[in-house]
Write a protein that holds these residues in place. Structure first.
Motif, PDB file in Angstrom:
ATOM      1  N   TYR A   1      25.838  49.969 -29.489  1.00 10.66           N
ATOM      2  CA  TYR A   1      25.791  48.725 -30.277  1.00 10.66           C
ATOM      3  C   TYR A   1      25.219  47.600 -29.415  1.00 10.66           C
ATOM      4  O   TYR A   1      24.339  46.856 -29.850  1.00 10.66           O
ATOM      5  CB  TYR A   1      27.197  48.385 -30.772  1.00 10.66           C
TER       6      TYR A   1
ATOM      7  N   ILE B   1      21.487  48.040 -29.031  1.00 12.11           N
ATOM      8  CA  ILE B   1      20.741  47.582 -30.214  1.00 12.11           C
ATOM      9  C   ILE B   1      20.644  46.062 -30.193  1.00 12.11           C
ATOM     10  O   ILE B   1      19.580  45.485 -30.397  1.00 12.11           O
ATOM     11  CB  ILE B   1      21.407  48.055 -31.524  1.00 12.11           C
TER      12      ILE B   1
ATOM     13  N   TYR C   1      23.917  38.662 -29.082  1.00 13.06           N
ATOM     14  CA  TYR C   1      25.097  37.866 -29.432  1.00 13.06           C
ATOM     15  C   TYR C   1      25.770  37.304 -28.193  1.00 13.06           C
ATOM     16  O   TYR C   1      26.217  36.160 -28.180  1.00 13.06           O
ATOM     17  CB  TYR C   1      26.125  38.738 -30.157  1.00 13.06           C
TER      18      TYR C   1
ATOM     19  N   THR D   1      21.341  37.010 -37.612  1.00 15.32           N
ATOM     20  CA  THR D   1      21.110  38.343 -37.068  1.00 15.32           C
ATOM     21  C   THR D   1      19.717  38.866 -37.384  1.00 15.32           C
ATOM     22  O   THR D   1      19.013  39.344 -36.498  1.00 15.32           O
ATOM     23  CB  THR D   1      22.173  39.322 -37.609  1.00 15.32           C
ATOM     24  N   VAL D   2      19.301  38.749 -38.647  1.00 21.05           N
ATOM     25  CA  VAL D   2      18.018  39.342 -39.053  1.00 21.05           C
ATOM     26  C   VAL D   2      16.854  38.621 -38.387  1.00 21.05           C
ATOM     27  O   VAL D   2      15.796  39.209 -38.131  1.00 21.05           O
ATOM     28  CB  VAL D   2      17.880  39.379 -40.593  1.00 21.05           C
TER      29      VAL D   2
ATOM     30  N   SER E   1      30.490  37.442 -34.858  1.00 19.06           N
ATOM     31  CA  SER E   1      29.924  38.767 -34.562  1.00 19.06           C
ATOM     32  C   SER E   1      30.889  39.834 -35.058  1.00 19.06           C
ATOM     33  O   SER E   1      32.094  39.608 -35.118  1.00 19.06           O
ATOM     34  CB  SER E   1      29.635  38.919 -33.063  1.00 19.06           C
ATOM     35  N   PRO E   2      30.338  40.981 -35.469  1.00 19.48           N
ATOM     36  CA  PRO E   2      31.177  42.015 -36.085  1.00 19.48           C
ATOM     37  C   PRO E   2      32.219  42.552 -35.105  1.00 19.48           C
ATOM     38  O   PRO E   2      31.951  42.692 -33.918  1.00 19.48           O
ATOM     39  CB  PRO E   2      30.179  43.092 -36.464  1.00 19.48           C
TER      40      PRO E   2
ATOM     41  N   LYS F   1      29.899  46.908 -37.040  1.00 21.82           N
ATOM     42  CA  LYS F   1      28.926  47.004 -35.950  1.00 21.82           C
ATOM     43  C   LYS F   1      27.785  47.937 -36.320  1.00 21.82           C
ATOM     44  O   LYS F   1      26.627  47.688 -35.978  1.00 21.82           O
ATOM     45  CB  LYS F   1      29.623  47.487 -34.667  1.00 21.82           C
TER      46      LYS F   1
ATOM     47  N   SER G   1      25.589  46.091 -38.751  1.00 21.57           N
ATOM     48  CA  SER G   1      24.841  45.087 -37.986  1.00 21.57           C
ATOM     49  C   SER G   1      23.684  45.729 -37.249  1.00 21.57           C
ATOM     50  O   SER G   1      22.574  45.197 -37.227  1.00 21.57           O
ATOM     51  CB  SER G   1      25.743  44.422 -36.951  1.00 21.57           C
ATOM     52  N   GLY G   2      23.958  46.878 -36.620  1.00 23.49           N
ATOM     53  CA  GLY G   2      22.916  47.581 -35.879  1.00 23.49           C
ATOM     54  C   GLY G   2      21.727  47.891 -36.763  1.00 23.49           C
ATOM     55  O   GLY G   2      20.574  47.637 -36.397  1.00 23.49           O
TER      56      GLY G   2
ATOM     57  N   MET H   1      19.866  44.744 -37.546  1.00 20.97           N
ATOM     58  CA  MET H   1      19.062  44.282 -36.409  1.00 20.97           C
ATOM     59  C   MET H   1      17.747  45.048 -36.310  1.00 20.97           C
ATOM     60  O   MET H   1      16.689  44.452 -36.106  1.00 20.97           O
ATOM     61  CB  MET H   1      19.836  44.478 -35.103  1.00 20.97           C
ATOM     62  N   ILE H   2      17.833  46.369 -36.449  1.00 24.14           N
ATOM     63  CA  ILE H   2      16.613  47.176 -36.371  1.00 24.14           C
ATOM     64  C   ILE H   2      15.664  46.777 -37.504  1.00 24.14           C
ATOM     65  O   ILE H   2      14.453  46.642 -37.296  1.00 24.14           O
ATOM     66  CB  ILE H   2      16.943  48.689 -36.441  1.00 24.14           C
TER      67      ILE H   2
END
Lengths: 280, 280, 280, 280
Positions: free
Chosen positions: A194, A197, A205, D199-200, D209-210, D216, D219-220, D223-224
């Protein structure tokens, strides 16, 4: 349902009319229905978004609950109508949108009994996906299909790219778990992945960050990689878009000198002045 | 090992058959072995990833340890077989994958004696690299080789870019160490350089951040640089991919000097002037 | 200094020889000097970087101080020699590198008297800039000059882009100062502008972040802008690089059909097979 | 105001002269006025930026307040003059810049009575927008109009892109609100959407944050997506800029239908087949 036959039952007639209104958008009523549906879905989503804010819920609780049930009522009627008039009932019910439509209304009835169903309420927001199917009109569709084509054409390259990224995440994540260890916040390999990533995507973060010198060095290398590697998909898409756009008009060309038409409206070849009339 | 000779020893025969299964993938058995190996490696990696999670370790400790030793056992047999049948034993043992394969099993035996070997356990995950060598089939290989060619072609430009980035990091890192000083978290130049990487790559953890006005100003400039400079590698790759793709055009090339046709319309080789008429 | 005259004083002869060694790199001795200088500068920078780490300073304090003075000694001799043999003494002393060279040694002598001169020590690291002037050889120079040309060609567009970014930063920074106010960390407009840079460049330290709803909404818009706007310089550079590369070989073209040569080595036109022999 | 008539009133004469100075920039006096105005606006903005810093306000309070009122005085006179001499008074007053000009001075008078007007003081900084209208000269205008054209041409594609981003934000924001819940900082869907934007766009403040494993993981993935999707607008702009630049080729266009030549070699118009022979 019985387009060709001479006599049409009264009920079938109504059914067909409802079908045209709900599923088609050629008729003025069908278009009006679509616009109404869009507005309903958007308003419903906005309602759910605001409902989640505690202060709003406290001030306008009753109004919001009432409106919520009102939308559930409308969506239920819409769903039942769709099931009733659909050509091929089962194929609608088990279609992607059929399931979304059902999931949008079903949890609301269960939520009264089990409060854990909160998780399912989210499906009402998923109805927003309908917008995509309705908005399939106007000029935007051409643009997005152009984007889609470019993405599809570069699918294999992007898969290779994502696979590489995933690989980097697993390797670096494992390394950092070993280097930093649970005492520095890297409590497990999934947690480290995580973090990888968060770092490689340059989100950062800061909830987990390297503490040791070696960890900081590895992170630094990962950051430079993440920062540079973004160039790859950008290059791919950019290149593919150039191709896609070109290919769109590329079929048309001058018969005499093979000049490639710059746009589909081109009627004469700018090189030799001859008329272009080859079909794509 | 003795393809041409008439009589083949019984042992050599078996050896050759095992070789075809393990090292080649033309035969159905060889293909099956490859798929099995991929699955084993992925499952082993997944196991290690989950093993690192404390709660999982507590609940399924025995199962995980057993499976772990099971994989070690399989990998050991595979390694010994590879060493046994390899054409040129030494060249396999000291090849990249030979070392990875050995490192994947060796630490497991040592970990019993010295718990500090935890660091080496990571090499089992490095076996994932085998996937790359096995997956060298299908259409993805063409795409990734295209990406590789673009990256290779722009190697010099990217080196210049990375050198410039490194230079900026050293200079700005040193400056910030002087400006902010240890009292604001910039305890040393290496630490400042770590901060500079975090900033220029736009990751921005926030574990170290400038506190003084001058420091904030310098950071701001660094951010804008980092934010804009990413355009450079993107432009390079994008441009190079356009070139690479173009050069691939249809595989059409000159029979006499291997010149790659720039477009499918090319009729004469620009290197030697001979006509090109080889079909793809 | 007296290239044309028949008799050359003994001193002038030596001076000229030293000049060739220090300022030129054609002779083997000159090349060796350059490589030695590069190594000295890199080693000196590495020394300063490690010196800043407290634990290193404590363990190897004496060694580091000694080596530091050793480099100062070498750099001082180098500087004096350069001043002595330079063609046009003043123009060297006041040249960019002349000043860098002086600043690299001068503060070291002052640091004994005023500890505040720590800030000037940094100039010794600035000597790294010499690497750029020395490394002006090999193939990298061509690549970096190509990048430079692309950047220069897009200078005006990038200025417009940076001006727009600066403008956004001032406007949004001021807005956020008014919206969030000192109570939420936006203590002044410069501080808010620093936050705006951190946000628009997608660094996002999190040392200052919006607390109010309106502030979060404005931030969200700013983030989307920052995230999308990066596409602009990337597009500019990408496009310019394509141009620059094309223009490099573009001068050469077929006299008969105007085919543009793909590379400078092309000798025959692929369209009509005629020889290409037009100079660029 | 009365360009054609023989006799011109004395007052009208003065009015016309002031108009030329303020609104036009052809005359030397007009140009001087523009430069003076630019300097005044920039200096005024700098003043406001520094005024917001408490330490500066404490040290130079009186000077800053005086200068502030001095600028208000100048801007008020400028505004009154503009209203007085404007061709079409109302159309100036209600024009974009007319409103900005008024808002820049009005709040200053109110701020004495209600301190809550602090919010409106910001409009004085909005006067910076005037720079854009004044700077419409020199070579930068051509470059920025080129950028503008590229952005306009890709408007539809960018709208599709932004719509998709917005959609992802709503869906993922809602999902994370359900997954993480108020106990982990995702107190409401709008708050979750703010987090999704952070995040994006890869900003990643880290204020929210998660905390859960599922959170998580989602979120990962986000993010990708955010990290890869940036490739799309970049590709669009890059591609469009290539087009726009190409279309500019030499300003060569068809005399009969204004078709823009795709390349300088084009000899015939592809729209109407007429010969193109207009020089740039």
């Amino acid at each position: 349902m019985c387009k060709g036959c001479g006599t049409l039952g009264y009920q079938d007639n109504i059914k067909e009319k409802i079908y045209d209104v709900i599923f088609e958008s050629e008729t003025p009523v069908g278009k009006a229905f679509d616009i109404l549906l869009i507005l309903t879905i958007i308003f419903n989503s906005a309602l759910m978004i605001f409902e989640s804010v505690e202060s709003v819920r406290e001030s306008y609780g009753f109004l919001i609950t009432s409106l919520g049930w009102f939308f559930i009522f409308i969506f239920t009627i819409e769903y039942l109508l769709r099931v009733y008039v659909a050509h091929g009932r089962m194929s609608y019910i088990f279609s992607f949108f059929g399931i979304i439509d059902l999931l949008a209304i079903l949890p609301a009835f269960f939520v009264t009994f089990l409060p854990q169903a909160r998780l399912l309420v989210i499906f009402r927001i998923f109805r927003l996906l309908r917008l995509f199917s309705i908005l399939k009109m106007g000029r935007y569709i051409e643009e997005s299909s152009q984007l889609m084509r470019a993405l599809k054409a570069s699918r294999a390259k992007i898969t290779v790219f994502l696979f590489t990224i995933l690989f980097i995440i697993v390797i670096v994540g494992s390394m950092m778990y070993v280097i930093e260890g649970p005492e520095n916040g890297f409590v497990s390999i999934p947690e480290s992945m995580y973090w990888a990533i968060v770092t490689v995507s340059t989100v950062g973060y800061g909830d987990i960050s390297p503490q040791t010198s070696v960890g900081k060095f590895v992170s630094g290398v990962l950051m430079i990689i993440g920062y540079s590697i973004i160039a790859v998909p950008t290059g791919i898409i950019s290149n593919e878009l150039a191709h896609t756009t070109k290919n769109l008009v590329g079929g048309k060309q001058c018969r005499h000198c093979n000049w490639q038409a710059g746009s589909l409206d081109d009627k004469f070849c700018p090189k030799c002045g001859k008329e272009i009339n080859i079909e794509t």
